[in-house]
Design a protein around this motif. Structure first.
Motif, PDB file in Angstrom:
ATOM      1  N   PRO A  72       0.720  -1.288   0.157  1.00 18.41           N
ATOM      2  CA  PRO A  72       0.159  -0.009   0.034  1.00 18.41           C
ATOM      3  C   PRO A  72       0.836   1.116   0.029  1.00 18.41           C
ATOM      4  O   PRO A  72       1.876   1.204   0.660  1.00 18.41           O
ATOM      5  CB  PRO A  72      -0.839  -0.255   1.235  1.00 18.41           C
ATOM      6  CG  PRO A  72      -0.828  -1.539   1.476  1.00 18.41           C
ATOM      7  CD  PRO A  72       0.457  -2.003   1.099  1.00 18.41           C
ATOM      8  N   ARG A  73       0.284   2.186  -0.522  1.00 17.80           N
ATOM      9  CA  ARG A  73       1.194   3.636  -0.703  1.00 17.80           C
ATOM     10  C   ARG A  73       1.380   4.082   0.981  1.00 17.80           C
ATOM     11  O   ARG A  73       2.153   5.170   1.020  1.00 17.80           O
ATOM     12  CB  ARG A  73       0.747   4.403  -1.579  1.00 17.80           C
ATOM     13  CG  ARG A  73       0.659   4.140  -2.814  1.00 17.80           C
ATOM     14  CD  ARG A  73       0.038   5.317  -4.057  1.00 17.80           C
ATOM     15  NE  ARG A  73       0.420   5.103  -5.506  1.00 17.80           N
ATOM     16  CZ  ARG A  73       1.479   5.456  -6.032  1.00 17.80           C
ATOM     17  NH1 ARG A  73       2.647   5.904  -5.374  1.00 17.80           N
ATOM     18  NH2 ARG A  73       1.966   4.858  -7.248  1.00 17.80           N
ATOM     19  N   SER A  74       0.433   3.664   1.662  1.00 12.68           N
ATOM     20  CA  SER A  74       0.341   4.246   2.956  1.00 12.68           C
ATOM     21  C   SER A  74       1.396   3.550   3.982  1.00 12.68           C
ATOM     22  O   SER A  74       1.831   4.140   4.883  1.00 12.68           O
ATOM     23  CB  SER A  74      -1.040   4.081   3.449  1.00 12.68           C
ATOM     24  OG  SER A  74      -1.328   2.942   3.707  1.00 12.68           O
ATOM     25  N   ASP A  75       1.966   2.350   3.515  1.00  8.93           N
ATOM     26  CA  ASP A  75       3.028   1.590   4.015  1.00  8.93           C
ATOM     27  C   ASP A  75       4.374   2.352   3.732  1.00  8.93           C
ATOM     28  O   ASP A  75       4.893   2.105   2.916  1.00  8.93           O
ATOM     29  CB  ASP A  75       3.001   0.134   3.593  1.00  8.93           C
ATOM     30  CG  ASP A  75       4.056  -0.679   4.487  1.00  8.93           C
ATOM     31  OD1 ASP A  75       4.915  -0.174   5.227  1.00  8.93           O
ATOM     32  OD2 ASP A  75       3.730  -1.910   4.285  1.00  8.93           O
ATOM     33  N   LEU A  76       5.130   3.223   4.691  1.00  9.58           N
ATOM     34  CA  LEU A  76       6.105   3.860   4.525  1.00  9.58           C
ATOM     35  C   LEU A  76       7.314   2.929   4.357  1.00  9.58           C
ATOM     36  O   LEU A  76       8.203   3.019   3.336  1.00  9.58           O
ATOM     37  CB  LEU A  76       6.258   4.811   5.451  1.00  9.58           C
ATOM     38  CG  LEU A  76       5.428   5.896   5.406  1.00  9.58           C
ATOM     39  CD1 LEU A  76       5.753   7.171   6.543  1.00  9.58           C
ATOM     40  CD2 LEU A  76       5.202   6.682   4.293  1.00  9.58           C
ATOM     41  N   GLN A  79       6.967   1.051   0.988  1.00  9.81           N
ATOM     42  CA  GLN A  79       7.313   1.971  -0.079  1.00  9.81           C
ATOM     43  C   GLN A  79       8.854   2.044  -0.203  1.00  9.81           C
ATOM     44  O   GLN A  79       9.413   2.138  -1.305  1.00  9.81           O
ATOM     45  CB  GLN A  79       6.699   3.394  -0.035  1.00  9.81           C
ATOM     46  CG  GLN A  79       5.246   3.297  -0.150  1.00  9.81           C
ATOM     47  CD  GLN A  79       4.985   3.086  -1.602  1.00  9.81           C
ATOM     48  OE1 GLN A  79       5.430   3.541  -2.488  1.00  9.81           O
ATOM     49  NE2 GLN A  79       3.859   2.042  -1.890  1.00  9.81           N
ATOM     50  N   ARG A 193       6.811  15.734  -3.773  1.00  9.02           N
ATOM     51  CA  ARG A 193       6.680  14.926  -2.836  1.00  9.02           C
ATOM     52  C   ARG A 193       7.830  14.296  -2.250  1.00  9.02           C
ATOM     53  O   ARG A 193       8.675  13.809  -2.898  1.00  9.02           O
ATOM     54  CB  ARG A 193       5.342  13.868  -3.260  1.00  9.02           C
ATOM     55  CG  ARG A 193       5.139  12.864  -2.093  1.00  9.02           C
ATOM     56  CD  ARG A 193       4.102  11.836  -2.846  1.00  9.02           C
ATOM     57  NE  ARG A 193       2.816  12.564  -3.033  1.00  9.02           N
ATOM     58  CZ  ARG A 193       1.932  12.674  -2.244  1.00  9.02           C
ATOM     59  NH1 ARG A 193       2.086  12.156  -1.056  1.00  9.02           N
ATOM     60  NH2 ARG A 193       0.789  13.007  -2.760  1.00  9.02           N
ATOM     61  N   GLY A 197       6.875   9.450   0.986  1.00 10.07           N
ATOM     62  CA  GLY A 197       5.617   9.475   0.579  1.00 10.07           C
ATOM     63  C   GLY A 197       4.823  10.521   1.204  1.00 10.07           C
ATOM     64  O   GLY A 197       3.534  10.421   0.732  1.00 10.07           O
ATOM     65  N   THR A 198       5.140  11.365   2.039  1.00  8.50           N
ATOM     66  CA  THR A 198       4.289  12.287   2.581  1.00  8.50           C
ATOM     67  C   THR A 198       4.118  13.604   1.649  1.00  8.50           C
ATOM     68  O   THR A 198       4.882  13.757   0.896  1.00  8.50           O
ATOM     69  CB  THR A 198       5.074  12.664   4.157  1.00  8.50           C
ATOM     70  OG1 THR A 198       6.279  13.389   3.823  1.00  8.50           O
ATOM     71  CG2 THR A 198       5.126  11.626   4.851  1.00  8.50           C
ATOM     72  N   SER A 199       3.009  14.063   1.823  1.00  6.77           N
ATOM     73  CA  SER A 199       2.741  15.258   1.152  1.00  6.77           C
ATOM     74  C   SER A 199       3.456  16.487   1.211  1.00  6.77           C
ATOM     75  O   SER A 199       3.913  16.757   2.441  1.00  6.77           O
ATOM     76  CB  SER A 199       1.307  15.640   1.207  1.00  6.77           C
ATOM     77  OG  SER A 199       0.292  14.656   1.306  1.00  6.77           O
TER      78      SER A 199
END
Length: 216
Positions: A72-76, A79, A193, A197-199
């Protein structure tokens, strides 16, 4: 179309052994079975070749095939692991049955990877000479493209072309073109970015001038 860059150095990459990367959630639509079939034949010719699978792929066991599952993209942490896969691969293969404009092509290209792209949907036009477009329903075309990119010099050459094409397709580049078309002045540069992966922060906009044009 924009993407989160997967920056890596093509000069420091080890191109001597073919390492293919497949990233796709929808195994069937992304044509994963055809990629796997082609790789089995590639592996007979190049025993050192590997194929890394990322996404909702079935449980697979075979020589040279490594499954990583969905990241998942939320899994740093995941990533970062995916970043390493992009950094160590020598080619990206995703001959989808249909894909109008997959961001994954641009992400792979930003990492300096040549891309085996689908000829269905116009996705291959994203990278120009940095990609090899194939008919997803023609196994021999997928095989020929993979064999072609087993040659280090060819993979490196196309990878550099792909990286150049992706360099002007980041989200910040897309946003800048939209802002320019609307006639809005930005007082600070747009930021990418971050690597984890943080905004990025939204830049302050200049006061509305009333001169913005509707995009044609």
């Amino acid at each position: 179309m924009g993407h989160r860059p997967r920056n890596s150095s093509t000069a420091s990459r080890d191109w001597s052994k073919p390492r293919f990367l497949f990233v796709g959630l929808d195994w069937q639509r992304k044509n994963g079975a055809a990629v796997l079939e082609a790789f089995e034949r590639v592996h007979r010719l190049f025993p050192d070749a590997t194929l890394h699978l990322v996404g909702k792929h079935p449980r697979i066991q075979g020589p040279g095939v490594i499954g990583h599952g969905q990241i998942p993209r939320s899994d740093l942490q995941g990533q970062r692991r995916l970043d390493r896969l992009y950094a160590t691969a020598t080619a990206f293969v995703l001959p989808s049955r249909f894909d109008p404009s997959p961001i994954s092509y641009l992400e792979a290209a930003s990492a300096g990877l040549p891309v085996i792209a689908t000829a269905v949907g116009g996705a291959g036009e994203l990278l120009g000479e940095g990609s090899i477009t194939v008919d997803p329903m023609e196994p021999e075309e997928i095989l020929d493209a993979m064999i072609r990119l087993c040659r280090p010099e060819e993979a490196m050459r196309l990878g550099e072309r792909a990286k150049q094409a992706a360099a002007t397709s980041r989200w910040t580049d897309v946003a800048s073109r939209i802002i320019a078309e609307l006639g809005i002045r930005v007082t600070t540069p747009l930021l990418d970015r971050t690597a984890d992966g943080t905004s990025f922060k939204q830049p302050p906009l200049a006061p509305w001038s009333g001169t913005a044009r509707m995009p044609r």
